[in-house]
Design an enzyme around this catalytic site. Structure first.
Site, PDB file in Angstrom:
ATOM      1  N   SER A 190      12.475  63.947   8.563  1.00 16.43           N
ATOM      2  CA  SER A 190      11.891  65.247   9.317  1.00 16.43           C
ATOM      3  C   SER A 190      10.201  65.334   8.677  1.00 16.43           C
ATOM      4  CB  SER A 190      12.500  66.581   8.963  1.00 16.43           C
ATOM      5  OG  SER A 190      12.621  66.830   7.629  1.00 16.43           O
ATOM      6  N   HIS A 218      16.963  64.828  13.882  1.00 15.58           N
ATOM      7  CA  HIS A 218      15.833  64.692  14.774  1.00 15.58           C
ATOM      8  C   HIS A 218      15.660  63.320  15.505  1.00 15.58           C
ATOM      9  CE1 HIS A 218      13.213  67.963  12.882  1.00 15.58           C
ATOM     10  NE2 HIS A 218      13.934  67.710  11.720  1.00 15.58           N
ATOM     11  N   LYS A 249      17.851  71.555  18.123  1.00 15.31           N
ATOM     12  CA  LYS A 249      16.763  70.886  18.172  1.00 15.31           C
ATOM     13  C   LYS A 249      16.684  70.169  19.566  1.00 15.31           C
ATOM     14  CE  LYS A 249      15.841  69.792  13.303  1.00 15.31           C
ATOM     15  NZ  LYS A 249      16.766  70.754  12.747  1.00 15.31           N
TER      16      LYS A 249
END
Lengths: 415, 83
Positions: A190, A218, A249
Site C-alpha cells: 500500500s 489493493h 477499496k
C-alpha cells in the site's frame, strides 16, 4: 476512577506532543459523495474547495456509481437496514451467502467468509488457523492489520526483507522443523505500490512445503487481465491458500472484507475467528451493493483497462517532468520526497492548486522515505490527469526538485 | 562467554539493511527508535541470540528498549549468559 484533572492533563500533554512532532492527524470533510471531483472543507470551518481527488482507494470509480447506489437502495428495501446480530446467531441472510459464493467465483478459490472489514479478516484469521507449533513468515512491508493479526496468534513470528526471495528461502529453510510454515504477503504493497513476486513465492512454498497467505486489498477488481487480483497477474490462481480482501477499496469502497481460500481454512475462520464471531454482520445494503459491483466487474474489463491506461499516463507524465517515483505497476504511484516537511509542504501547496494528495512520513513509512502517495482511479479523465500533472510541475518546480534524485533532494532538505 | 558485539552488529546489518542501504551502524546506533529495526522484526534477532548463546530471553525482558542498541543488546545477553 474519575477522569481527574491530572489524568486529563496527561492526555492533553500527549496530544500536544503529537502536534509538536507533526504526527497529529486532522480529518478533512468531503462535502458530497466520493469521486474524482470532490469539494473539501479544510481546515474545519473553511469554505468548501473543489479539488481533484488523487488519494482515494476508489480505483474502479465505483464508490458513487449510480447502478451500485441503486442496488444498495433496493437491498435496503428488500432486506432492511441492519440485522442486529452477529452472523452465527441471526445475522446471515440469503444475500450474505450469495455474495460469499460470488466472491469465491471471482477469486477462484474454494470458499469465502465475509468479515465486517479486511482489518477484521486479517486480525482474526491467523489465530483461527495456526497454533504454537507453526510459524508465520511475513514480508516486512505487510499492512498493519496483518501485523496485528500475527500478534494475536500463538504461532512463531518471523519476517523477511521486502520482496527478497533469497531471504525468504533462508527463513523457510530455518523453519523446516515447524508443523506449518505460512508465507504472508500483500499483493500490492500500500505504501510503495509494488506487486508481490507471487509466482516466485508460490514456487518457494511448493519447494519448502509452506502455505501462502495473500492480502489483495489493493488489487481486487483491477490487477490481472480480468481484475481478479495479484494471483491472476502472476499466473498462480488456485495456488494461494488464503486470500483476504476488502470491499472498501476497488470493489465499491463501502466496507466489509473476507477470508477466501481452502475450504477447511475458511471453515476454521467461521468456527474460531473472533472478529467474525463477535462483531455485527455486514449491513444488507452493502452486501447488495457489492453484488452489483461484482456484476459490473464480471461483465467488462473496461474500468480496469481505463485505470491501467490512466496509471501509465500519470507515471509517464511524472517521470518525464523529472520526479523521483517508486517503480511499480499498480495505481499507487508514490512521489519520493524523503523529507517529511517537504512532503507536507508540497501536499499543502498542491491542495491550494486544487489537487488533493497526502504526504506520508515516519512512522507510516521508514525514516528518510517520506513521500506523497498518489492514487489513480478509472473515474479520472484526461483533463483530471493533465491538471494534476501541471500542478505537480508547478509545485515541484517551486521547491527545486525537478530532475533531482534521492541524494540531491536529501542534500537540499535533509533526511 | 564474552559477548561478541561485532557478531551482533554483523547480524543486524545482514538481517535488517537492504543491500543498497549505506546507513552506518555503530554499537550505539538506535536500532528500534531510529527506525532501522521494527519491533515486529526484532523477533529474529532475539532467536539468533538465544541460539548463539544457548539462552532463553523471556518476552518480558525482550523490550524495544533492551534491543535498541548493540550495546544494550550485549548487556541483556550478558545478564542471561551469567544467570
Amino acid at each position: 476512577m474519575a477522569f481527574s484533572t491530572t489524568i486529563r492533563q496527561a492526555y492533553q500533554d500527549e496530544l500536544a506532543g503529537l502536534r509538536t512532532a507533526g504526527l497529529f492527524k486532522e480529518e478533512r470533510y468531503i462535502l458530497g459523495p466520493q469521486g474524482a471531483d470532490i469539494e473539501v472543507e479544510f481546515p474545519a470551518g473553511a469554505d468548501g474547495r473543489p479539488v481533484i481527488n488523487f488519494c482515494a482507494n476508489n480505483y474502479l470509480g465505483l464508490s458513487s456509481h449510480p447502478d451500485v447506489v441503486a442496488a444498495a437502495r433496493r437491498g435496503l428495501e428488500t432486506h432492511g437496514y441492519g440485522l442486529s446480530s452477529v452472523r452465527f446467531i441471526c445475522g446471515t441472510q440469503d444475500i450474505h451467502r450469495k455474495l460469499e459464493k460470488r466472491l469465491t467465483e471471482f477469486l477462484e478459490t474454494e470458499d469465502t467468509l465475509l468479515f465486517p472489514s479486511c482489518m477484521d479478516a486479517n486480525a482474526g484469521c491467523f489465530e483461527a488457523i495456526l497454533g504454537e507449533e507453526d510459524v508465520m513468515i511475513a514480508d516486512r512491508l505487510v499492512h498493519a492489520s496483518i501485523v496485528d493479526g500475527m500478534r494475536l496468534c500463538k504461532a512463531m513470528r518471523d519476517t523477511y526483507k521486502h520482496s527478497d526471495m533469497g531471504h525468504l528461502r533462508d527463513k523457510l529453510i530455518e523453519h523446516q522443523d515447524k508443523r506449518i510454515r505460512m508465507i504472508i504477503t500483500d499483493g500490492v504493497f500500500s505504501m510503495d505500490g509494488d506487486l508481490a513476486k507471487l509466482d516466485e513465492i508460490v514456487a518457494l512454498a511448493e519447494e519448502y512445503n509452506a502455505m501462502v497467505f495473500l492480502d489483495d486489498s489493493h488489487a481486487s477488481g483491477f490487477i490481472g487481465k480480468t481484475g481478479r487480483g495479484t494471483h491472476e497477474h502472476c499466473g498462480v490462481m488456485g495456488k494461494i491458500d488464503v486470500i483476504t480482501t476488502t470491499m472498501g477499496k476497488g470493489l465499491g469502497g463501502a466496507s466489509g472484507g473476507c477470508v477466501s481460500g481452502r475450504r477447511e481454512l475458511v471453515e476454521m475462520c467461521r468456527q474460531r475467528a473472533r472478529p467474525y464471531l463477535f462483531s455485527n454482520t455486514v449491513a444488507p445494503m452493502i452486501v447488495a451493493g457489492t453484488l452489483k459491483v461484482l456484476d459490473l466487474v464480471f461483465a467488462s474489463t473496461e474500468r480496469r483497462d481505463r485505470l491501467e491506461a490512466n496509471t501509465s499516463y500519470w507515471r509517464r507524465g511524472l517521470t518525464e517532468m523529472g520526479l523521483d517515483l517508486k517503480q511499480g505497476e499498480s495505481p499507487i504511484v508514490p512521489v519520493m520526497l524523503y523529507n517529511a516537511k517537504l512532503a507536507q509542504d508540497m501536499a499543502r501547496d498542491l491542495f491550494a492548486e486544487g489537487i488533493y494528495v497526502v504526504g506520508f512520513f515516519f512512522p507510516v513509512v521508514p525514516q528518510g522515505a517520506a513521500r506523497i502517495r498518489t492514487q489513480l482511479s478509472a473515474a479520472h479523465t484526461q483533463a483530471h490527469l493533465d491538471k494534476g500533472l501541471a500542478a505537480f510541475r508547478k509545485v515541484a518546480g517551486k521547491y527545486g526538485i525537478l530532475g533531482k534524485g534521492k541524494r540531491e533532494i536529501m542534500e537540499m532538505y535533509g533526511k | 562467554m564474552p559477548i561478541d558485539k561485532q557478531m551482533i552488529l554483523d547480524y543486524v546489518i545482514r538481517e535488517y539493511l537492504e543491500e543498497d542501504d549505506d546507513t552506518e551502524i555503530t554499537y550505539n546506533t538506535e536500532l528500534i527508535s531510529g527506525g532501522i529495526v521494527d519491533s515486529f522484526s526484532m523477533v529474529s534477532l532475539k532467536r539468533f541470540l538465544e541460539k548463539k548463546y544457548n539462552i532463553q530471553i523471556p518476552d518480558a525482558d525482550a523490550t524495544p528498549e533492551a534491543f535498541d542498541t548493540v550495546n544494550s543488546i550485549a548487556a541483556l545477553v550478558e545478564r542471561f549468559v551469567k544467570a
